[in-house]
Scaffold this motif. Structure first.
Motif, PDB file in Angstrom:
ATOM      1  N   VAL A 187     -33.444  -0.781 -79.423  1.00  0.00           N
ATOM      2  CA  VAL A 187     -32.535  -0.312 -78.389  1.00  0.00           C
ATOM      3  C   VAL A 187     -31.177  -0.953 -78.620  1.00  0.00           C
ATOM      4  CG1 VAL A 187     -32.078  -0.218 -75.902  1.00  0.00           C
ATOM      5  CG2 VAL A 187     -34.439  -0.122 -76.737  1.00  0.00           C
ATOM      6  N   ASN A 223     -32.876   3.945 -79.468  1.00  0.00           N
ATOM      7  CA  ASN A 223     -32.425   4.297 -78.130  1.00  0.00           C
ATOM      8  C   ASN A 223     -31.010   3.745 -77.974  1.00  0.00           C
ATOM      9  OD1 ASN A 223     -35.034   5.261 -76.600  1.00  0.00           O
ATOM     10  ND2 ASN A 223     -35.629   3.486 -77.803  1.00  0.00           N
ATOM     11  N   HIS A 261     -32.798   8.699 -79.214  1.00  0.00           N
ATOM     12  CA  HIS A 261     -32.448   9.018 -77.836  1.00  0.00           C
ATOM     13  C   HIS A 261     -31.041   8.494 -77.561  1.00  0.00           C
ATOM     14  CE1 HIS A 261     -36.696   9.952 -77.163  1.00  0.00           C
ATOM     15  NE2 HIS A 261     -36.973   8.808 -77.760  1.00  0.00           N
ATOM     16  N   SER A 275     -38.069   4.015 -74.485  1.00  0.00           N
ATOM     17  CA  SER A 275     -38.273   5.348 -73.924  1.00  0.00           C
ATOM     18  C   SER A 275     -39.755   5.640 -73.739  1.00  0.00           C
ATOM     19  CB  SER A 275     -37.652   6.404 -74.826  1.00  0.00           C
ATOM     20  OG  SER A 275     -36.256   6.334 -74.786  1.00  0.00           O
TER      21      SER A 275
END
Length: 406
Positions: free
Chosen positions: A137, A157, A179, A336
């Motif tokens: 992330v 992410n 994402h 996610s």
């Protein structure tokens, strides 16, 4: 059945927070939110380790500070011009408050993370040939990213807030199998396109999801004889989806100008009969839309000021009028996940904390207002925020965004 499922999910995940659930008039009361926010931030700050400084009398380069830092440390950078760097551990790399930190280099920036690792960037002005982010992330707040070939994001992410991304000879941001959560950002390209190559402000390919709120996406006019066509603002023709996989709220999409002065395409999406991979809500479109898109309610968030210690702060959720908006946050990101109760994948937290429920007004807006204590423990902390409209089922979750508390 729907009511029982909602109640079951809520009870299972948030049983310890039932006493904090509160529905009030359009403005939520502040005193109990303050206490919750303090516990949230201090709890996150307690997990962090030491602060590593870059600047005079400290480490001379950002890379040296990264190498010396332990996972979870915060790298704070004084004003100056620095070389590119590589990151392969969870860190927060932030400019000192009000400091102009420029990364101007001939080398590339790379961030390679393991699953569940988090890298946060804040206040950096980046100008490099290329930048890659993969795994884990990553967040970027108040960052300017200018590259030649584009920002390449894969299996990651990525959360962007109050940032801009631009490329001179490629797509501004190329998302592959990842994402993207963005709010109040500009994503653009300076490259035209040709029959051999298609560039876009945002190019999405593979298994992806995108949640964009109040963002501006821009293509570019042709700039060479080998790129005779205007590039598009957003291209999702390569997205693999069996349904809507991109949600845009209050976003502007501007296609590049053609040589004859006409606007090029604002968006390229798969043609019918493929399911519409994009849902637009209250968009501003300049240029044609190619392919199939959908329209309808999309939940979003916005903030008018920075979150600073010792000052009040308001986050506004936007959705349907009269709906109940639930606002929650955390400091340790799980990544996610998809549940049957959420319309799209959302970032989850190990330390989820509900910050309140507010009834939206006639414009579909609900304000969540509280004060940030002037406590050294919360300085430079990173908090992740989300919101859910609990009357829109399956639930919609707002784009996540990171806040660097200075």
């Amino acid at each position: 059945r729907v009511g029982r499922r909602r109640h079951s999910l809520y009870t299972e995940r948030h049983r310890s927070h039932e006493e904090s659930r509160h529905v009030d008039d359009p403005m939520i009361r502040c005193h109990w939110l303050d206490a919750l926010l303090v516990s949230l931030l201090i709890g996150g700050a307690a997990d962090a380790q030491s602060v590593v400084r870059v600047g005079a009398a400290h480490y001379a380069t950002i890379q040296a500070a990264i190498d010396a830092a332990a996972p979870g440390d915060r790298v704070l950078v004084d004003a100056g011009i620095y070389d590119a760097f590589s990151v392969a551990k969870p860190l927060t790399i932030s400019a000192q408050p009000s400091a102009l930190v420029q990364i101007v280099a001939l080398g590339a920036i790379s961030i390679n993370l393991a699953p569940f690792e988090i890298c946060n960037l804040a206040g950096l002005d980046i100008e490099v040939p290329s930048m890659t982010i993969s795994g884990g992330v990553c967040s970027a707040e108040r960052c300017t990213i200018r590259t030649v070939t584009g920002l390449e994001v894969s299996n990651n992410n990525l959360a962007l807030r109050w940032s801009s991304v631009w490329a001179s000879s490629g797509s501004g941001l190329h998302l592959q199998n990842g994402h993207l959560h963005a709010s109040d950002c500009t994503i653009s390209t300076g490259a035209g396109s040709s029959s051999r190559s298609t560039y876009a402000g945002l190019y999405v390919y593979g298994l992806c999801t995108c949640s964009l709120s109040q963002c501006t996406l821009m293509g570019a006019w042709p700039n060479t004889l080998t790129e005779p066509d205007a590039s598009v603002a957003m291209d999702v023709t390569g997205m693999q989806a069996n349904g809507q996989r991109a949600w845009l709220l209050d976003c502007s999409l501007f296609g590049g100008f053609q040589a004859n002065g006409n606007l090029g395409k604002a968006m390229r999406a798969p043609l019918a009969p493929a399911p519409a991979p994009v849902r637009l809500h209250r968009p501003t479109i300049l240029g044609a839309i190619e392919g199939q898109v959908g329209y309808g309610t999309v939940i979003g968030v916005r903030t008018s000021v920075d979150m600073n210690v010792g000052a009040p702060f308001t986050t506004t959720m936007t959705g349907d009028p009269g709906s109940f908006h639930l606002f929650y946050g955390g400091t340790r990101v799980l990544g996610s996940f998809q549940t049957p109760h959420l319309e799209q994948p959302a970032l989850g937290f190990f330390d989820t904390l509900i910050l309140g429920v507010v009834l939206a007004d006639a414009q579909g807006e609900a304000d969540f207002t509280f004060a940030v204590p002037n406590n050294p423990c919360v300085r430079h902390a990173v908090v992740w925020w989300r919101g859910v409209d609990i009357l829109v089922y399956p639930w919609q979750a707002t784009p996540a965004f990171a806040t660097i508390v200075q």
